[in-house]
Scaffold this active site. Structure first.
Site, PDB file in Angstrom:
ATOM      1  N   ASP A  12     -51.661   8.997  47.967  1.00  0.00           N
ATOM      2  CA  ASP A  12     -50.660   8.400  48.678  1.00  0.00           C
ATOM      3  C   ASP A  12     -50.252   9.015  49.823  1.00  0.00           C
ATOM      4  O   ASP A  12     -49.475   8.759  50.710  1.00  0.00           O
ATOM      5  CB  ASP A  12     -49.298   8.682  47.960  1.00  0.00           C
ATOM      6  CG  ASP A  12     -49.003   7.242  47.150  1.00  0.00           C
ATOM      7  OD1 ASP A  12     -49.310   6.109  47.601  1.00  0.00           O
ATOM      8  OD2 ASP A  12     -48.179   7.220  46.036  1.00  0.00           O
ATOM      9  N   GLN A  55     -45.633   6.442  41.130  1.00  0.00           N
ATOM     10  CA  GLN A  55     -44.816   5.291  41.379  1.00  0.00           C
ATOM     11  C   GLN A  55     -43.508   5.848  41.957  1.00  0.00           C
ATOM     12  O   GLN A  55     -42.782   6.151  40.941  1.00  0.00           O
ATOM     13  CB  GLN A  55     -44.882   4.068  40.794  1.00  0.00           C
ATOM     14  CG  GLN A  55     -44.449   2.832  41.417  1.00  0.00           C
ATOM     15  CD  GLN A  55     -45.214   2.184  42.675  1.00  0.00           C
ATOM     16  OE1 GLN A  55     -46.497   2.476  42.686  1.00  0.00           O
ATOM     17  NE2 GLN A  55     -44.686   1.581  43.519  1.00  0.00           N
ATOM     18  N   LYS A  68     -51.990  -2.731  42.389  1.00  0.00           N
ATOM     19  CA  LYS A  68     -52.948  -1.508  42.524  1.00  0.00           C
ATOM     20  C   LYS A  68     -54.164  -1.527  41.339  1.00  0.00           C
ATOM     21  O   LYS A  68     -55.165  -1.452  41.873  1.00  0.00           O
ATOM     22  CB  LYS A  68     -52.249  -0.312  42.561  1.00  0.00           C
ATOM     23  CG  LYS A  68     -51.287  -0.178  43.874  1.00  0.00           C
ATOM     24  CD  LYS A  68     -50.146   0.827  43.589  1.00  0.00           C
ATOM     25  CE  LYS A  68     -49.244   0.823  44.650  1.00  0.00           C
ATOM     26  NZ  LYS A  68     -48.119   1.714  44.827  1.00  0.00           N
TER      27      LYS A  68
HETATM   28  N1  GUN Z   1     -43.302   2.743  46.035  1.00  0.00           N
HETATM   29  C1  GUN Z   1     -43.272   1.715  47.122  1.00  0.00           C
HETATM   30  N2  GUN Z   1     -44.323   2.076  47.610  1.00  0.00           N
HETATM   31  C2  GUN Z   1     -45.095   2.774  47.222  1.00  0.00           C
HETATM   32  C3  GUN Z   1     -46.398   3.617  47.314  1.00  0.00           C
HETATM   33  O1  GUN Z   1     -47.088   3.309  48.272  1.00  0.00           O
HETATM   34  N3  GUN Z   1     -46.634   4.643  46.749  1.00  0.00           N
HETATM   35  C4  GUN Z   1     -45.871   4.973  45.597  1.00  0.00           C
HETATM   36  N4  GUN Z   1     -46.253   6.142  44.894  1.00  0.00           N
HETATM   37  N5  GUN Z   1     -44.847   4.630  45.140  1.00  0.00           N
HETATM   38  C5  GUN Z   1     -44.295   3.540  46.142  1.00  0.00           C
END
Ligand code: GUN
Length: 288
Positions: free
Chosen positions: A120, A97, A53
């Site tokens: 998100d 996350q 990311k």
């Molecule tokens: N863990 C796995 N995929 C994601 C996501 O898209 N966002 C977040 N915050 N955690 C994750």
């Protein structure tokens, strides 16, 4: 022989669009969009996602900071960090996350994020906006799927979209998106208790597999010519690989590909789209 839906290429096109839009934004004198990423603990998969990311953000001119905390951090401390990011006008998007360590309540932390910074789209306010068709952030995987369909010229209006899986991050929000005016699909959501799942799946013009079971969707479950979207990322043992496993989807690709009209591969289908949508959301957070 199905046409492959190339998620890598489509995600790359989106990243280029975001890059141009960020350039236009900063050229007008505004600061670059800023994404705050919060990572708790040292889970290798989460660390790897977060690195991806940050790298993708940098490539399109989005600034990001990954704040890493030991898994001994308390829930109260984490809530305090989220509160500070909420109050910081230089932060446009906040991403915590998941999963968080067991002693921290994921829901409480997600609910503490300002909905204006919820890139998100996990906050209940974001989910509510989505479900009644208000403008807002898009959930990464479902919005990625919709863009794969749109950019592959797959007709959604009046199409029967069957979604296998009812999770809060894929199945349910995807059902909401596919029902939206302008997309206009007829939606059926199936799950582990669904009767005659194969029979319902076979009615799908667009079949989405999001159940997390390797090769669950077999040829008998697919109508000839259907579009098949595979959200699964499952490890299966493979002694021919150095790492001892390979990644496969929820769809038995080799069996389904000759029947389907369009199909996403795993990897290289839905997966690359999720970061592309995160970048779109961060740009949106900075410009709205
Ligand atoms: N863990 C796995 N995929 C994601 C996501 O898209 N966002 C977040 N915050 N955690 C994750």
């Amino acid at each position: 022989m199905a046409t492959l839906i190339d998620g890598r290429q489509i995600a790359s096109d989106i990243r280029e669009e975001v890059k141009q839009a960020v350039l236009a934004h900063t050229s007008s004198g505004k600061r670059a969009p800023y994404l705050a990423v919060v990572l708790v603990g040292d889970d290798p998969a989460s660390s790897s996602y977060v690195r991806g990311k940050a790298k993708a953000s940098a490539e399109v001119g989005i600034e990001s900071d990954t704040m890493t905390f030991p898994d001994t951090i308390s829930e109260a401390e984490l809530l305090e960090i989220v509160a500070r990011l909420n109050d910081d006008d230089n932060v446009d998007g906040i991403l915590v996350q998941l999963p968080l360590p067991a002693h921290i309540d994921d829901t409480r932390v997600i609910n503490a994020i300002s909905p204006d910074k919820d890139v998100d789209c996990f906050h209940p306010a974001s989910v509510g906006r989505l479900s009644i068709g208000l403008d807002g952030f898009a959930p990464a995987t479902p919005a990625g799927i919709v863009q794969l369909l749109e950019r592959s010229d797959i007709e959604t209006s009046g199409a029967h979209c069957v979604i296998i899986g009812r999770s809060n991050i894929v199945g349910k929000p995807l059902a909401n998106l596919m029902l939206r005016k302008g997309i206009d699909a007829t939606v059926t959501v199936c799950h582990s208790r669904t009767r005659d799942l194969a029979g319902i799946a076979r009615q799908a013009d667009i079949l989405v597999a999001a159940i997390g079971r390797a090769h669950f969707v077999t040829a008998e479950m697919v109508k000839p010519g259907a579009t098949v979207i595979d959200v699964g990322i499952n490890r299966v043992d493979d002694s021919t690989r150095d790492r001892g496993y390979r990644l496969v989807g929820d769809v038995d690709f080799d069996a389904v590909e000759p029947i389907a009209g369009h199909i996403t591969p795993v990897p290289g289908g839905v997966g690359p789209m999720t970061i592309a949508v995160l970048l779109q959301n961060t740009l949106k957070a900075a410009t709205m």
